[in-house]
Design an enzyme around this catalytic site. Structure first.
Site, PDB file in Angstrom:
ATOM      1  N   LYS A  61     -30.572 -42.196   0.329  1.00 19.58           N
ATOM      2  CA  LYS A  61     -30.579 -42.535  -1.095  1.00 19.58           C
ATOM      3  C   LYS A  61     -31.832 -43.341  -1.431  1.00 19.58           C
ATOM      4  CE  LYS A  61     -28.107 -43.658  -5.156  1.00 19.58           C
ATOM      5  NZ  LYS A  61     -26.882 -43.753  -5.886  1.00 19.58           N
ATOM      6  N   ARG A  91     -34.261 -36.965  -8.140  1.00 25.01           N
ATOM      7  CA  ARG A  91     -33.015 -37.736  -7.980  1.00 25.01           C
ATOM      8  C   ARG A  91     -31.785 -36.917  -8.334  1.00 25.01           C
ATOM      9  NH1 ARG A  91     -31.642 -44.054  -9.438  1.00 25.01           N
ATOM     10  NH2 ARG A  91     -29.431 -43.882  -8.940  1.00 25.01           N
ATOM     11  N   HIS A 100     -21.532 -32.750  -8.503  1.00 25.53           N
ATOM     12  CA  HIS A 100     -21.089 -33.631  -9.581  1.00 25.53           C
ATOM     13  C   HIS A 100     -20.901 -32.913 -10.923  1.00 25.53           C
ATOM     14  CE1 HIS A 100     -22.037 -36.609  -6.590  1.00 25.53           C
ATOM     15  NE2 HIS A 100     -21.778 -37.620  -7.386  1.00 25.53           N
ATOM     16  N   LYS A 108     -28.086 -47.071 -11.095  1.00 23.54           N
ATOM     17  CA  LYS A 108     -27.401 -46.394 -12.211  1.00 23.54           C
ATOM     18  C   LYS A 108     -26.187 -47.227 -12.588  1.00 23.54           C
ATOM     19  CE  LYS A 108     -28.537 -41.502 -11.755  1.00 23.54           C
ATOM     20  NZ  LYS A 108     -28.011 -40.158 -11.462  1.00 23.54           N
ATOM     21  N   GLU A 157     -34.597 -40.485 -12.452  1.00 23.17           N
ATOM     22  CA  GLU A 157     -34.150 -39.091 -12.432  1.00 23.17           C
ATOM     23  C   GLU A 157     -34.971 -38.178 -13.336  1.00 23.17           C
ATOM     24  OE1 GLU A 157     -29.892 -38.631 -11.821  1.00 23.17           O
ATOM     25  OE2 GLU A 157     -29.977 -36.725 -12.878  1.00 23.17           O
ATOM     26  N   GLU A 198     -19.089 -38.558  -0.626  1.00 16.82           N
ATOM     27  CA  GLU A 198     -20.493 -38.897  -0.940  1.00 16.82           C
ATOM     28  C   GLU A 198     -21.323 -39.003   0.345  1.00 16.82           C
ATOM     29  OE1 GLU A 198     -21.531 -38.742  -3.990  1.00 16.82           O
ATOM     30  OE2 GLU A 198     -20.147 -39.705  -5.400  1.00 16.82           O
ATOM     31  N   ARG A 251     -30.225 -59.317 -22.878  1.00 17.60           N
ATOM     32  CA  ARG A 251     -31.265 -58.314 -22.552  1.00 17.60           C
ATOM     33  C   ARG A 251     -31.606 -58.256 -21.056  1.00 17.60           C
ATOM     34  NH1 ARG A 251     -33.777 -60.430 -27.380  1.00 17.60           N
ATOM     35  NH2 ARG A 251     -33.073 -59.165 -29.127  1.00 17.60           N
ATOM     36  N   ASN A 253     -26.768 -35.486  -7.259  1.00 17.91           N
ATOM     37  CA  ASN A 253     -25.597 -35.068  -8.041  1.00 17.91           C
ATOM     38  C   ASN A 253     -25.030 -33.736  -7.563  1.00 17.91           C
ATOM     39  OD1 ASN A 253     -25.062 -37.157  -9.823  1.00 17.91           O
ATOM     40  ND2 ASN A 253     -26.777 -36.577 -11.123  1.00 17.91           N
ATOM     41  N   HIS A 298     -12.959 -40.074  -8.141  1.00 16.60           N
ATOM     42  CA  HIS A 298     -14.318 -39.537  -8.292  1.00 16.60           C
ATOM     43  C   HIS A 298     -14.738 -38.771  -7.027  1.00 16.60           C
ATOM     44  CE1 HIS A 298     -18.538 -39.284  -9.424  1.00 16.60           C
ATOM     45  NE2 HIS A 298     -18.858 -39.826  -8.262  1.00 16.60           N
ATOM     46  N   HIS A 357     -17.586 -33.862 -12.338  1.00 15.67           N
ATOM     47  CA  HIS A 357     -17.393 -34.626 -13.580  1.00 15.67           C
ATOM     48  C   HIS A 357     -16.495 -33.860 -14.553  1.00 15.67           C
ATOM     49  CE1 HIS A 357     -21.242 -37.306 -13.025  1.00 15.67           C
ATOM     50  NE2 HIS A 357     -20.227 -37.679 -12.279  1.00 15.67           N
TER      51      HIS A 357
HETATM   52  P1  NAD Z   1     -13.091 -47.719  -7.524  1.00 14.60           P
HETATM   53  O1  NAD Z   1     -14.118 -48.678  -7.903  1.00 14.60           O
HETATM   54  O2  NAD Z   1     -12.065 -47.332  -8.546  1.00 14.60           O
HETATM   55  O3  NAD Z   1     -12.359 -48.249  -6.229  1.00 14.60           O
HETATM   56  C1  NAD Z   1     -11.354 -47.464  -5.659  1.00 14.60           C
HETATM   57  C2  NAD Z   1     -10.038 -48.239  -5.477  1.00 14.60           C
HETATM   58  O4  NAD Z   1     -10.121 -49.013  -4.308  1.00 14.60           O
HETATM   59  C3  NAD Z   1      -9.717 -49.193  -6.595  1.00 14.60           C
HETATM   60  O5  NAD Z   1      -8.314 -49.195  -6.799  1.00 14.60           O
HETATM   61  C4  NAD Z   1     -10.157 -50.530  -6.024  1.00 14.60           C
HETATM   62  O6  NAD Z   1      -9.493 -51.621  -6.603  1.00 14.60           O
HETATM   63  C5  NAD Z   1      -9.803 -50.367  -4.588  1.00 14.60           C
HETATM   64  N1  NAD Z   1     -10.579 -51.149  -3.650  1.00 14.60           N
HETATM   65  C6  NAD Z   1     -11.912 -51.390  -3.676  1.00 14.60           C
HETATM   66  N2  NAD Z   1     -12.291 -52.015  -2.574  1.00 14.60           N
HETATM   67  C7  NAD Z   1     -11.181 -52.205  -1.829  1.00 14.60           C
HETATM   68  C8  NAD Z   1     -10.947 -52.778  -0.573  1.00 14.60           C
HETATM   69  N3  NAD Z   1     -11.942 -53.232   0.190  1.00 14.60           N
HETATM   70  N4  NAD Z   1      -9.679 -52.834  -0.124  1.00 14.60           N
HETATM   71  C9  NAD Z   1      -8.672 -52.324  -0.855  1.00 14.60           C
HETATM   72  N5  NAD Z   1      -8.828 -51.725  -2.046  1.00 14.60           N
HETATM   73  C10 NAD Z   1     -10.086 -51.660  -2.519  1.00 14.60           C
HETATM   74  O7  NAD Z   1     -13.755 -46.326  -7.043  1.00 14.60           O
HETATM   75  P2  NAD Z   1     -15.026 -45.989  -6.162  1.00 14.60           P
HETATM   76  O8  NAD Z   1     -14.686 -44.736  -5.471  1.00 14.60           O
HETATM   77  O9  NAD Z   1     -15.499 -47.130  -5.371  1.00 14.60           O
HETATM   78  O10 NAD Z   1     -16.145 -45.698  -7.253  1.00 14.60           O
HETATM   79  C11 NAD Z   1     -16.015 -44.634  -8.170  1.00 14.60           C
HETATM   80  C12 NAD Z   1     -16.876 -44.924  -9.356  1.00 14.60           C
HETATM   81  O11 NAD Z   1     -18.238 -45.014  -8.953  1.00 14.60           O
HETATM   82  C13 NAD Z   1     -16.821 -43.858 -10.424  1.00 14.60           C
HETATM   83  O12 NAD Z   1     -16.676 -44.454 -11.683  1.00 14.60           O
HETATM   84  C14 NAD Z   1     -18.158 -43.160 -10.316  1.00 14.60           C
HETATM   85  O13 NAD Z   1     -18.579 -42.617 -11.538  1.00 14.60           O
HETATM   86  C15 NAD Z   1     -19.036 -44.273  -9.864  1.00 14.60           C
HETATM   87  N6  NAD Z   1     -20.244 -43.826  -9.144  1.00 14.60           N
HETATM   88  C16 NAD Z   1     -21.419 -44.348  -9.550  1.00 14.60           C
HETATM   89  C17 NAD Z   1     -22.571 -43.998  -8.889  1.00 14.60           C
HETATM   90  C18 NAD Z   1     -23.865 -44.647  -9.268  1.00 14.60           C
HETATM   91  O14 NAD Z   1     -24.926 -44.196  -8.791  1.00 14.60           O
HETATM   92  N7  NAD Z   1     -23.850 -45.683 -10.065  1.00 14.60           N
HETATM   93  C19 NAD Z   1     -22.516 -43.114  -7.806  1.00 14.60           C
HETATM   94  C20 NAD Z   1     -21.276 -42.604  -7.423  1.00 14.60           C
HETATM   95  C21 NAD Z   1     -20.135 -42.975  -8.103  1.00 14.60           C
HETATM   96  N1  GLY Z   2     -25.100 -40.989  -7.534  1.00  9.38           N
HETATM   97  C1  GLY Z   2     -26.219 -40.298  -8.052  1.00  9.38           C
HETATM   98  C2  GLY Z   2     -27.409 -41.134  -8.246  1.00  9.38           C
HETATM   99  O1  GLY Z   2     -27.409 -42.315  -7.962  1.00  9.38           O
HETATM  100  O2  GLY Z   2     -28.389 -40.643  -8.708  1.00  9.38           O
END
Ligand code: NAD
Ligand code: GLY
Length: 367
Positions: free
Chosen positions: A232, A246, A253, A148, A242, A190, A126, A250, A270, A257
């Site tokens: 942010k 917030r 997005h 998130k 949100e 972003e 939890r 997006n 993404h 998405h």
């Molecule tokens: P990712 O986590 O897939 O990383 C991208 C690639 O880079 C992967 O292959 C990873 O292994 C590699 N990598 C990471 N760090 C590295 C480094 N320093 N050197 C070499 N390779 C490296 O993708 P991302 O773009 O970081 O994140 C995308 C995800 O984030 C999506 O799932 C999206 O939905 C999510 N997201 C969440 C929020 C939120 O508010 N929680 C906001 C935006 C995006």
């Molecule tokens: N990436 C959108 C949010 O954090 O709300």
């Protein structure tokens, strides 16, 4: 907690859930970046098969002396693994190592690792503390901040998750040196986002410094990460869960998405889907009267120059519309878009299907 010089700190103000984002090159080699974090007997570093071999040793060294036992779990790499089966590997590791309610999770990687580790931390026993150690530009400017957490469902992106804040975010800019160029561009999507929705001066700064960002000049990256996190933090501090404001984070997005789930997760990154989605959202904003054609062209030019796609893939308008109806902002089947009511300001509103079809016809490849 003092900030190790010459690094920067941005605060997320959320009452008892407040925390700091530390930004700087070499943070992973500075144990004081972890000062005042929970010192439990055990910790689990969750990373993936790409990031683990690059940075786990550094993080382990920084954690030495903080936890009697530091376990490491390497997940398979990719958006396609942001699912129940992979999430369960985290619970398997926690339980098999006898981790308890005080165990600290460290999310070492990009947004996929961060979102999944955060969700595991939110639900294991939890709720256990976790620390974000983002290693992609995208994760440093967006996904690691704000709490998130989620996994994908085959029918919709990030559909299963929780709001759960980390104890701290450690953005070590040195980790960006190994990031593949395509991932750097995805992160820039972003970064660019914060301009049209909130800060036109920042948009102009990105335009003027795009080549420095693409060349990974440390000062440019430091400013981009810091300003993105400040914006942010401002938004999340006012609307953590949100209820309204917030949603502006997006921008792009809803279309993005749809592209990600329509093509199959991982086909487009993404950030690529968000970059293209911002072009479509700007076009829609123009049709709704918020911005003019010159602004749409300006934003499109910047997104393209950042190495991102600006034309949507050929999914067909009906499929786009069906996918967008699953978006979390939809209400009673009505799609709600983040659009610009003027440059530097965003609102959430619906749009006639005919207008959206018009945007899709203008901005996407034909079927
Ligand atoms: P990712 O986590 O897939 O990383 C991208 C690639 O880079 C992967 O292959 C990873 O292994 C590699 N990598 C990471 N760090 C590295 C480094 N320093 N050197 C070499 N390779 C490296 O993708 P991302 O773009 O970081 O994140 C995308 C995800 O984030 C999506 O799932 C999206 O939905 C999510 N997201 C969440 C929020 C939120 O508010 N929680 C906001 C935006 C995006
Ligand atoms: N990436 C959108 C949010 O954090 O709300």
């Amino acid at each position: 907690m003092p900030v190790p010089a010459p690094h920067a700190r941005v605060e997320i103000e959320l009452g008892e859930r407040s925390y700091s984002i530390l930004i700087g090159s070499g943070l992973l080699q500075e144990p004081q970046a972890l000062d005042a974090l929970p010192r439990a007997a055990s910790a689990l570093i969750v990373t993936n098969s790409t990031v683990g071999p690059l940075y786990t040793a550094q993080l382990r060294e920084a954690l030495a002396g903080r936890h009697a036992q530091v376990h490491v779990l390497e997940l398979p790499d990719g958006e396609v693994y942001k699912d129940w089966a992979t999430l369960n590997l985290i619970f398997d590791a926690l339980l098999s190592h006898g981790c308890d309610r005080k165990t600290v999770l460290y999310a070492l990687g990009g947004g996929v690792v961060g979102d999944m580790t955060g969700f595991a931390a939110a639900s294991y026993m939890r709720g256990v503390p976790f620390v974000q150690v983002p290693t992609t530009l995208l994760a440093q400017v967006d996904s690691s901040v704000g709490g998130k957490t989620a996994i994908n469902h085959p029918l919709g992106k990030n559909m299963i998750g929780a709001f759960y804040q980390p104890q701290r975010v450690l953005c070590d800019l040195a980790t960006l040196k190994t990031l593949p160029p395509r991932e750097l561009s995805a992160g820039l999507a972003e970064v660019i986002k914060y301009g049209p929705i909130h800060d036109m001066d920042f948009l102009a700064w990105i335009e003027a410094n795009l080549q420095a960002l693409l060349a990974r000049e440390p000062a440019a990256l430091a400013h981009a990460v810091r300003r993105s996190c400040e914006i942010k933090a401002l938004v999340v501090g006012q609307d953590e869960r949100e209820a309204g404001l917030r949603a502006i984070l997006n921008f792009g997005h809803t279309f993005g998405h749809a592209i990600e789930s329509g093509l199959g997760y991982g086909e487009w990154l993404h950030g690529e889907a968000v970059g293209c989605g911002m072009v479509l959202a700007a076009e829609l904003s123009q049709r709704l009267g918020g911005v003019d054609a010159a602004f749409v062209q300006r934003l499109t030019k910047l997104i393209e120059a950042a190495g991102l796609p600006v034309r949507g893939p050929a999914l067909g308008a009906e499929r786009y519309l069906a996918l967008m109806r699953v978006d979390k902002k939809s209400e009673a089947g009505e799609i709600r878009f983040v659009v610009l009511d003027k440059p530097g300001s965003a609102v959430v509103r619906s749009a006639p299907d005919a207008m959206v079809r018009d945007v899709l016809a203008a901005c996407c490849e034909p079927l």
